[in-house]
Design a protein around this motif. Structure first.
Motif, short mmCIF file in Angstrom:
data_model
loop_
_atom_site.label_atom_id
_atom_site.label_comp_id
_atom_site.label_asym_id
_atom_site.label_seq_id
_atom_site.Cartn_x
_atom_site.Cartn_y
_atom_site.Cartn_z
N LEU A 136 9.17 -5.87 0.32
CA LEU A 136 8.40 -4.90 1.11
C LEU A 136 8.54 -5.28 2.57
CD1 LEU A 136 6.36 -2.48 1.19
CD2 LEU A 136 4.58 -4.22 1.44
N THR A 137 9.16 -4.39 3.36
CA THR A 137 9.37 -4.67 4.79
C THR A 137 8.12 -4.37 5.62
OG1 THR A 137 10.25 -2.44 5.12
CG2 THR A 137 11.84 -4.20 4.64
N ASN A 138 7.44 -3.29 5.32
CA ASN A 138 6.25 -2.86 6.06
C ASN A 138 5.75 -1.57 5.44
OD1 ASN A 138 7.83 -0.62 7.23
ND2 ASN A 138 8.76 -2.21 8.49
N LEU A 139 4.62 -1.10 5.93
CA LEU A 139 4.12 0.21 5.52
C LEU A 139 3.39 0.81 6.70
CD1 LEU A 139 4.22 1.84 2.83
CD2 LEU A 139 1.84 1.24 2.53
N THR A 140 3.97 1.86 7.28
CA THR A 140 3.35 2.54 8.41
C THR A 140 3.31 4.03 8.13
OG1 THR A 140 5.45 2.80 9.60
CG2 THR A 140 4.21 0.77 9.99
N ARG A 141 2.68 4.76 9.01
CA ARG A 141 2.40 6.17 8.77
C ARG A 141 3.68 7.00 8.62
NH1 ARG A 141 -2.48 8.35 9.79
NH2 ARG A 141 -2.63 10.63 9.63
N ASP A 142 3.87 7.56 7.43
CA ASP A 142 5.01 8.42 7.15
C ASP A 142 4.81 9.02 5.76
OD1 ASP A 142 7.37 9.68 7.78
OD2 ASP A 142 8.67 8.01 7.20
N HIS A 143 5.49 10.11 5.50
CA HIS A 143 5.51 10.75 4.18
C HIS A 143 4.12 11.19 3.68
CE1 HIS A 143 9.65 9.62 4.03
NE2 HIS A 143 9.40 8.34 3.95
N MET A 171 -2.52 7.41 3.21
CA MET A 171 -1.90 6.10 3.27
C MET A 171 -2.18 5.30 2.01
SD MET A 171 0.03 5.65 5.88
CE MET A 171 0.24 3.87 5.82
N GLU A 172 -3.36 5.50 1.43
CA GLU A 172 -3.70 4.77 0.21
C GLU A 172 -2.77 5.16 -0.94
OE1 GLU A 172 -5.65 1.87 -1.94
OE2 GLU A 172 -5.70 2.33 0.20
N ALA A 173 -2.51 6.46 -1.07
CA ALA A 173 -1.60 6.91 -2.13
C ALA A 173 -0.17 6.44 -1.84
CB ALA A 173 -1.65 8.44 -2.24
N TYR A 174 0.20 6.42 -0.58
CA TYR A 174 1.52 5.93 -0.17
C TYR A 174 1.66 4.46 -0.55
CZ TYR A 174 5.39 5.21 3.25
OH TYR A 174 6.58 4.90 3.87
N PHE A 175 0.63 3.67 -0.24
CA PHE A 175 0.64 2.25 -0.59
C PHE A 175 0.72 2.06 -2.11
CE2 PHE A 175 -1.95 -1.46 -1.89
CZ PHE A 175 -1.12 -2.47 -1.42
N GLU A 176 -0.04 2.84 -2.85
CA GLU A 176 -0.05 2.69 -4.31
C GLU A 176 1.32 2.98 -4.90
OE1 GLU A 176 -2.15 1.49 -6.52
OE2 GLU A 176 -3.47 0.92 -4.88
N ALA A 177 2.05 3.93 -4.32
CA ALA A 177 3.40 4.21 -4.80
C ALA A 177 4.30 2.99 -4.59
CB ALA A 177 3.98 5.43 -4.07
N LYS A 178 4.22 2.37 -3.41
CA LYS A 178 5.00 1.17 -3.14
C LYS A 178 4.58 0.02 -4.07
CE LYS A 178 7.28 2.63 0.61
NZ LYS A 178 8.74 2.84 0.62
N ARG A 179 3.29 -0.10 -4.26
CA ARG A 179 2.73 -1.19 -5.07
C ARG A 179 3.28 -1.19 -6.48
NH1 ARG A 179 -1.86 -1.55 -8.47
NH2 ARG A 179 -2.80 -3.64 -8.54
N ARG A 180 3.58 0.00 -7.01
CA ARG A 180 4.05 0.08 -8.40
C ARG A 180 5.38 -0.63 -8.62
NH1 ARG A 180 1.95 5.40 -8.22
NH2 ARG A 180 4.01 6.36 -8.08
N LEU A 181 6.16 -0.82 -7.56
CA LEU A 181 7.40 -1.58 -7.70
C LEU A 181 7.09 -3.05 -7.99
CD1 LEU A 181 10.49 -1.87 -7.42
CD2 LEU A 181 10.16 -2.16 -4.95
N PHE A 182 5.97 -3.55 -7.47
CA PHE A 182 5.64 -4.97 -7.54
C PHE A 182 4.67 -5.29 -8.66
CE2 PHE A 182 7.00 -3.94 -3.31
CZ PHE A 182 7.80 -5.00 -2.93
N VAL A 183 3.79 -4.37 -8.97
CA VAL A 183 2.79 -4.59 -10.01
C VAL A 183 3.19 -3.82 -11.26
CG1 VAL A 183 0.37 -4.31 -10.66
CG2 VAL A 183 0.97 -4.92 -8.31
N GLY A 184 3.59 -4.55 -12.27
CA GLY A 184 4.06 -3.90 -13.48
C GLY A 184 5.49 -3.46 -13.40
#
Length: 489
Positions: free
Chosen positions: A198-205, A212-225
């Protein structure tokens, strides 16, 4: 491989309707002779609409999402349907492209830096005489020979096909850019990654994720489970710190960044116009690093690439030595020069954070900045005035122009940007070519013209049509040339 061997035991294929399958294809535009076409439901269409097109293109069989059934299509091509298609498709793809399991893969996700980290990984390996595959925004293939791609993270069928081709060419390592869309739409299902970054997470998409919370949760799924062997996370980023502390991550977690708490830490940073130097303190040792790259964010990206390979067992000292040869990624902080003209920089930055990073990276030059920027159409509107504020904070002169308006009215995009206080002194020119020419003309020869938003892209999308266009091409037409390694003094 026979269709029955791919689909069993989930789908019964009568021997008389069994067919030899070349590739499994989701997009009818990509179908070739002997392929299996999968007609599933997309965001806008059902693949049923394209079955005849796929057959005419050469599909030897079709499996569609729908009630259990069978019919004979045009040209005698069998069409099977099953309601369980999406439940089994990943298994079928991995069975057809089994060579993927032989690869050591790295997944890089984040708002910014994905292309740089993956390409730096490939460059480091190449410097050590090891070929590396790449899949991402700037193309798919074996570095440096990349073919254009439609998406940062393609459909799972395309991803696996490319990786399988690499395995058949005896490639051992590959790095993939993994977008939040790709994670959310299951485009990497079943793929095992040795390391996920994970390089970073800033405002986009936010037009897609909503928050941003839903954006973070999408990224998180790569790492958790997710199907990973280790995690590498940038803890200079707030969301990175949150992810690194997540107790649901069950694999080893390595952290990197400028922070004193990072396990892989860069410090003693000295920036100059030729690049930068720093000290790397890591679990594998400490060393001074010299990078021919501009901007501290590129130091962070290079640090991530080094850490990815060190985690996989490559000698730290060799990686540091190889880093001295790293070259900037296409459309990322590319320098163009012209005798008696201002310096020009082309960069892909199209988010507030990326724009801020680019402009901050140029401070060591102590030159007045003229900025040419725009905002993409049909994308998150809330970031537009934020980018205007950043532009004012760093640039002496600002040109607002069209990026990729897509199907959105470019006047509306301008209106959103200009809602920011203080933006009334921006030069506003829709024609991007003319905006760049104007900025070059009005900037002193000792200044810098920074052109952001499109970077490597060789087109401009207006009203749904892509027109041939390149920021670099505009500069070259004005007598500019790409700077050599030793240009800037």
């Amino acid at each position: 491989m026979k269709l029955s061997a791919i689909a069993a035991p989930h789908l019964f294929i009568p021997p008389e309707w069994d067919r030899e399958i070349n590739h499994i294809v989701i997009d009818s535009r990509d179908v070739k002779q002997g392929d299996l076409f999968i007609a599933r439901v997309g965001r806008d269409n059902h693949g049923e609409r394209f079955i005849e097109t796929a057959i005419q293109a050469g599909a030897s069989a079709v499996v569609a999402l729908g009630e259990p059934g069978f019919r004979c299509g045009i040209l005698g091509v069998p069409i099977f349907s099953t309601p369980d298609l999406l439940d089994h498709l990943s298994d079928w793809l991995h069975r057809a492209y089994a060579g993927v399991s032989q690869l050591d893969l790295t997944a890089v996700t984040g708002t910014n830096g994905k292309s740089s980290v993956t390409q730096y990984i490939a460059q480091l390996l190449t410097q050590m005489k090891i070929e590396c595959g790449l899949l991402g925004t700037l193309g798919n293939g074996i570095w440096p020979n990349l073919a254009e791609t439609r998406n940062t993270t393609a459909d799972l069928s395309v991803v696996l096909r490319h990786l399988n081709d690499m395995a058949e060419q005896s490639i051992k390592y590959a790095a993939l850019e993994v977008s939040s869309h790709g994670i959310d739409q299951r485009r990497i299902d079943g793929i095992h990654f040795k390391v996920a970054v994970l390089t970073n997470l800033t405002r986009d998409h936010l037009d897609y994720h909503g928050s941003m919370e839903a954006y973070f949760e999408a990224k998180r799924r790569l790492f958790v489970g997710g199907n990973i062997g280790a995690a590498l996370i940038n803890i200079d980023d707030g969301y990175g710190r949150r992810l690194a502390a997540d107790k649901d991550i069950t694999v080893p977690v390595f952290t990197y960044g400028h922070s004193d708490k990072a396990e892989v830490r860069y410090h003693n940073v000295e920036l100059n116009a030729r690049g930068m130097t720093a000290t790397l303190t890591t679990p594998w040792g400490e060393a001074d690093i010299v990078l021919p790259l501009i901007g501290e964010f590129n130091l962070a990206n290079a640090t991530a690439a080094i850490a990815v390979l060190a985690i996989q067992g490559f000698p730290f000292e060799s990686l540091v030595a190889a880093a001295s040869t790293l070259q900037s990624v296409a459309g990322r902080m590319e320098v163009y020069v012209k005798d008696n003209g201002p310096l020009a920089i082309v960069d892909f930055a199209h988010t507030p954070d990326a724009l801020d990073n680019v402009l901050n990276a140029l401070k060591p030059w102590n030159k007045a900045i003229s900025l040419v920027f725009g905002c993409g159409g049909e994308r998150d509107r809330t970031k537009r005035p934020i980018m205007a504020v950043i532009a004012q904070a760093h640039a002496a002169q600002v040109w607002l122009t069209d990026d990729n308006p897509r199907g959105e009215n470019s006047d509306q995009i301008f209106s959103d940007v200009l809602a920011a206080d203080g933006s009334d002194n921006f030069y506003c020119i829709h024609d991007r070519r003319k905006a760049i020419e104007s900025a070059l003309e009005k900037t002193d020869k000792d200044g810098i013209v920074v052109i952001t938003g499109k970077g490597h892209e060789a087109y401009q999308e207006i009203s749904g049509t892509r027109h041939a266009y390149s920021d670099a091409g505009v500069l070259i037409a004005q007598g500019y040339r790409k700077a050599g390694e030793d240009y800037v003094a």
